[in-house]
Design a protein around this motif. Structure first.
Motif, mmCIF file in Angstrom:
data_model
loop_
_atom_site.group_PDB
_atom_site.id
_atom_site.type_symbol
_atom_site.label_atom_id
_atom_site.label_comp_id
_atom_site.label_asym_id
_atom_site.label_seq_id
_atom_site.Cartn_x
_atom_site.Cartn_y
_atom_site.Cartn_z
ATOM 1 N N VAL A 1 17.681 -8.911 14.534
ATOM 2 C CA VAL A 1 18.105 -10.382 14.642
ATOM 3 C C VAL A 1 18.390 -10.622 16.431
ATOM 4 O O VAL A 1 18.663 -9.588 16.847
ATOM 5 C CB VAL A 1 19.430 -10.589 14.037
ATOM 6 N N ASP A 2 17.960 -11.568 16.930
ATOM 7 C CA ASP A 2 18.400 -12.153 18.130
ATOM 8 C C ASP A 2 19.387 -12.957 18.144
ATOM 9 O O ASP A 2 19.478 -14.188 17.557
ATOM 10 C CB ASP A 2 17.153 -12.878 18.611
ATOM 11 N N PRO A 3 20.526 -12.256 18.454
ATOM 12 C CA PRO A 3 22.008 -13.109 18.592
ATOM 13 C C PRO A 3 22.231 -14.298 19.450
ATOM 14 O O PRO A 3 23.025 -15.040 19.518
ATOM 15 C CB PRO A 3 22.826 -12.105 18.611
ATOM 16 N N GLY A 4 21.145 -14.515 20.472
ATOM 17 C CA GLY A 4 21.208 -15.374 21.360
ATOM 18 C C GLY A 4 21.406 -14.737 22.798
ATOM 19 O O GLY A 4 21.931 -13.707 22.931
ATOM 20 N N ARG A 5 21.007 -15.742 23.817
ATOM 21 C CA ARG A 5 20.916 -14.954 25.416
ATOM 22 C C ARG A 5 22.542 -14.900 25.801
ATOM 23 O O ARG A 5 23.124 -15.859 25.642
ATOM 24 C CB ARG A 5 20.178 -15.663 26.072
ATOM 25 N N ASN A 6 22.719 -13.771 26.351
ATOM 26 C CA ASN A 6 24.092 -13.725 27.153
ATOM 27 C C ASN A 6 25.163 -13.964 26.249
ATOM 28 O O ASN A 6 26.004 -14.795 26.683
ATOM 29 C CB ASN A 6 24.052 -14.606 28.296
ATOM 30 N N ILE A 7 25.406 -13.353 25.181
ATOM 31 C CA ILE A 7 26.549 -12.936 24.319
ATOM 32 C C ILE A 7 27.582 -12.626 24.777
ATOM 33 O O ILE A 7 28.721 -13.067 24.610
ATOM 34 C CB ILE A 7 26.083 -12.619 22.864
ATOM 35 N N PHE A 8 27.520 -12.131 26.161
ATOM 36 C CA PHE A 8 28.940 -11.305 26.585
ATOM 37 C C PHE A 8 29.266 -11.941 27.655
ATOM 38 O O PHE A 8 30.323 -11.790 28.339
ATOM 39 C CB PHE A 8 28.471 -9.920 27.115
ATOM 40 N N GLY A 9 28.593 -13.145 28.027
ATOM 41 C CA GLY A 9 29.252 -14.107 29.207
ATOM 42 C C GLY A 9 29.236 -13.527 30.544
ATOM 43 O O GLY A 9 30.373 -13.785 31.276
ATOM 44 N N THR A 10 28.069 -12.877 31.036
ATOM 45 C CA THR A 10 27.915 -12.307 32.129
ATOM 46 C C THR A 10 27.785 -13.435 33.255
ATOM 47 O O THR A 10 27.342 -14.757 32.830
ATOM 48 C CB THR A 10 26.823 -11.351 32.527
ATOM 49 N N PRO A 11 28.138 -13.392 34.480
ATOM 50 C CA PRO A 11 28.114 -14.432 35.612
ATOM 51 C C PRO A 11 26.683 -14.853 35.903
ATOM 52 O O PRO A 11 25.534 -14.105 35.788
ATOM 53 C CB PRO A 11 28.869 -14.050 36.723
ATOM 54 N N GLY A 12 26.533 -16.236 36.232
ATOM 55 C CA GLY A 12 25.129 -16.614 36.675
ATOM 56 C C GLY A 12 25.294 -16.543 38.239
ATOM 57 O O GLY A 12 26.406 -16.159 38.995
ATOM 58 N N ALA A 13 24.200 -16.729 39.084
ATOM 59 C CA ALA A 13 24.058 -16.770 40.316
ATOM 60 C C ALA A 13 25.180 -17.685 41.078
ATOM 61 O O ALA A 13 25.401 -17.195 42.261
ATOM 62 C CB ALA A 13 22.578 -17.056 40.689
ATOM 63 N N ALA A 14 25.203 -18.765 40.542
ATOM 64 C CA ALA A 14 26.374 -19.743 41.266
ATOM 65 C C ALA A 14 27.799 -19.470 41.134
ATOM 66 O O ALA A 14 28.463 -20.196 41.820
ATOM 67 C CB ALA A 14 25.966 -21.176 40.818
ATOM 68 N N SER A 15 28.119 -18.786 40.413
ATOM 69 C CA SER A 15 29.571 -18.365 39.931
ATOM 70 C C SER A 15 29.937 -17.233 40.794
ATOM 71 O O SER A 15 31.392 -17.003 40.638
ATOM 72 C CB SER A 15 29.558 -18.221 38.490
ATOM 73 N N VAL A 16 29.189 -16.435 41.551
ATOM 74 C CA VAL A 16 29.822 -15.130 42.149
ATOM 75 C C VAL A 16 29.185 -15.091 43.566
ATOM 76 O O VAL A 16 28.116 -15.894 43.849
ATOM 77 C CB VAL A 16 29.564 -13.863 41.306
ATOM 78 N N GLY A 17 29.713 -14.199 44.382
ATOM 79 C CA GLY A 17 29.203 -14.062 45.819
ATOM 80 C C GLY A 17 29.829 -14.902 46.666
ATOM 81 O O GLY A 17 30.889 -15.447 46.423
ATOM 82 N N ALA A 18 29.354 -15.176 47.818
ATOM 83 C CA ALA A 18 29.996 -15.742 48.982
ATOM 84 C C ALA A 18 30.285 -17.281 48.535
ATOM 85 O O ALA A 18 29.260 -17.826 48.163
ATOM 86 C CB ALA A 18 29.087 -15.725 50.336
ATOM 87 N N PHE A 19 31.396 -17.617 49.028
ATOM 88 C CA PHE A 19 31.867 -19.036 49.051
ATOM 89 C C PHE A 19 31.851 -19.572 47.572
ATOM 90 O O PHE A 19 31.381 -20.910 47.339
ATOM 91 C CB PHE A 19 31.161 -19.894 49.894
ATOM 92 N N THR A 20 32.099 -19.070 46.767
ATOM 93 C CA THR A 20 32.063 -19.391 45.174
ATOM 94 C C THR A 20 33.245 -19.704 44.496
ATOM 95 O O THR A 20 33.349 -20.310 43.330
ATOM 96 C CB THR A 20 31.122 -18.473 44.491
#
Length: 472
Positions: free
Chosen positions: A449-468
């Motif tokens: 089965v494919d349970p769906g993308r990113n089921i563990f809630g890892t961060p996206g590009a806009a949510s981490v890094g400098a000035f976020t």
């Protein structure tokens, strides 16, 4: 253009004084796709540092060292490296070296004599308790801009070099952008590209590690060698982005054990680098809330490493693997490496998602909540490879998801490795859910089965890094 050499020859006052300013350019992180030139916009006045309780302006406080007092004014053409260096060296513990916003860049120019650091700190003064603060916490503000062509491209050079002649405690760099002016079209370092400029270096010295150094809300970009390299323990990068380096984005190489973990990365982003996004070579490291994308050599740890913890990592299109062990020698090898990979999503890797493979050392792996999607599997057996003296804990727990593997299976377990997992979800993997050759894969539950993308809630590009986000 007035160069650093010309200023030194003409200076009769404090060092090589220059003008102070900053260059604002976009790095908004909404999507991390390759950008040949980063757009620039004019400065707008703000105040992130307000008056004291007595109503005194921030720059007039006794504990603030304003770089303009050392001759910095700023026009993007006159060398500011001497003025900034002298201001930091003049600061005492508890003081803040302030870089105010102007309409252009702080130019860092070199003499071209080879082996130079534009800002060279640590030899003349103790930097403990000093904060180097840019006025605005936004991308491109207070940019330290390397002058193109001013350094000797046949030698190693550094925009900011810290000599660890003593232990630095409470040293902070905040709200800064360092731009190495990497030549347009430059290839990968050590292949066909330039490899002469590192953005930030903590050089191993007599201190022996145990520092308390932090880079917070900093962007290091366009360096022909690595963006950030740390050779002793005790460095934290919090809300930091490494972009378009010719070599590695983050390169912790602390061989000492004075601080454990030796390197801490909290809310870091490493994108479009021509080496690895994260290359952990020695000592220990803890990484939490990480985003990497389009790094030519993916992310890896070496056989010298004693411990690596990675929690909440999202890898997109890293050209190799999202994470891999890279065991290529026998010197300084620990008997056991401790590797924690928890809540990790690897999408569209070039070779495979994750490879955990011991060689000359045992790998004890906490391998929990791992998702790998759409890998081509080149020169590999599966989306996840687990082999050679690698093993998880004795309990079956956590979850792994492997979807869309071409030219391989979902999971490969070989060479007497042991993987125990609670739930194994697999879907559309060309050679089936798993391949077990002289290895052992145990699970409580397996589903096609494919349970769906990113089921563990890892961060996206806009949510981490400098000035976020806010700093603690």
């Amino acid at each position: 253009m007035v160069t650093r050499r010309q200023l030194i020859a003409a200076a009769t006052g404090v060092g090589s004084v220059g003008l102070l300013g900053y260059l604002l350019s976009r790095d908004d992180g909404a999507t991390d796709t390759p950008t040949p030139d980063e757009r620039r916009r004019p400065a707008t006045p703000t105040q992130t540092e307000t008056a004291t309780e007595e109503g005194e302006a921030f720059v007039d406080r006794a504990d603030v060292v304003d770089v303009r007092e050392f001759g910095a004014v700023g026009d993007g053409e006159t060398d500011d490296s001497g003025a900034i260096t002298e201001a930091i060296r003049a600061a005492e513990s508890g003081q803040t070296v302030f870089l105010p916003a102007t309409s252009d860049s702080y130019l860092l120019s070199f003499d071209g004599t080879g082996g130079e650091a534009a800002i060279h700190l640590g030899r003349e003064s103790d930097l403990s308790g000093i904060t180097v603060l840019g006025e605005r916490a936004e991308a491109g503000a207070q940019t330290l801009q390397v002058e193109p062509g001013s350094y000797d491209a046949d030698t190693s050079n550094w925009a900011l070099k810290l000599e660890a002649t003593r232990v630095f405690r409470g040293l902070r760099f905040r709200n800064l952008t360092i731009d190495g002016a990497r030549p347009p079209g430059d290839g990968a370092a050590s292949l066909d590209g330039e490899e002469s400029l590192t953005g930030v270096l903590l050089r191993r010295g007599d201190a022996g590690g145990g520092h308390d150094i932090a880079f917070e809300n900093c962007l290091v970009r366009n360096c022909s060698a690595s963006a950030l390299r740390f050779e002793e323990s005790g460095v934290t990068c919090r809300n930091v982005t490494a972009r378009r380096a010719g070599r590695h984005g983050f390169n912790p190489v602390a061989g000492d054990t004075a601080v454990d973990p030796g390197f801490v990365g909290e809310s870091i982003r490493s994108v479009h680098n021509d080496g690895t996004g994260i290359d952990h070579r020695r000592g220990t490291a803890r990484l939490e809330n990480v985003y990497t994308e389009n790094n030519r050599s993916g992310n890896k740890w070496k056989h010298h490493v004693r411990r690596l913890e990675v929690r909440n990592h999202h890898s997109v299109g890293d050209r190799n693997r999202g994470w891999r062990s890279n065991h290529t020698g026998t010197d300084d090898v620990p008997d056991t490496q401790h590797i924690v990979l928890r809540n990790v999503l690897v999408e569209q890797p070039k070779i495979s998602g994750i490879r955990v493979s011991g060689d000359n050392t045992e790998i004890a792996c906490d391998f929990e909540n791992i998702e790998v999607r759409q890998t081509e599997v080149q020169d590999s057996r599966a989306g996840i490879v687990f082999s050679r003296a690698a093993h998880t804990g004795t309990e079956t727990r956590g979850r792994i998801v492997v979807v869309g593997t071409d030219n391989g299976g979902g999971v490969y377990v070989g060479s007497d490795a042991v993987m125990n997992v609670g739930t194994f979800d697999h879907f559309r993997n060309e050679e089936g859910p798993f391949i077990a050759e002289s290895g052992e894969l145990n699970f409580d539950k397996i589903e096609n089965v494919d349970p769906g993308r990113n089921i563990f809630g890892t961060p996206g590009a806009a949510s981490v890094g400098a000035f976020t986000g806010p700093l603690n």
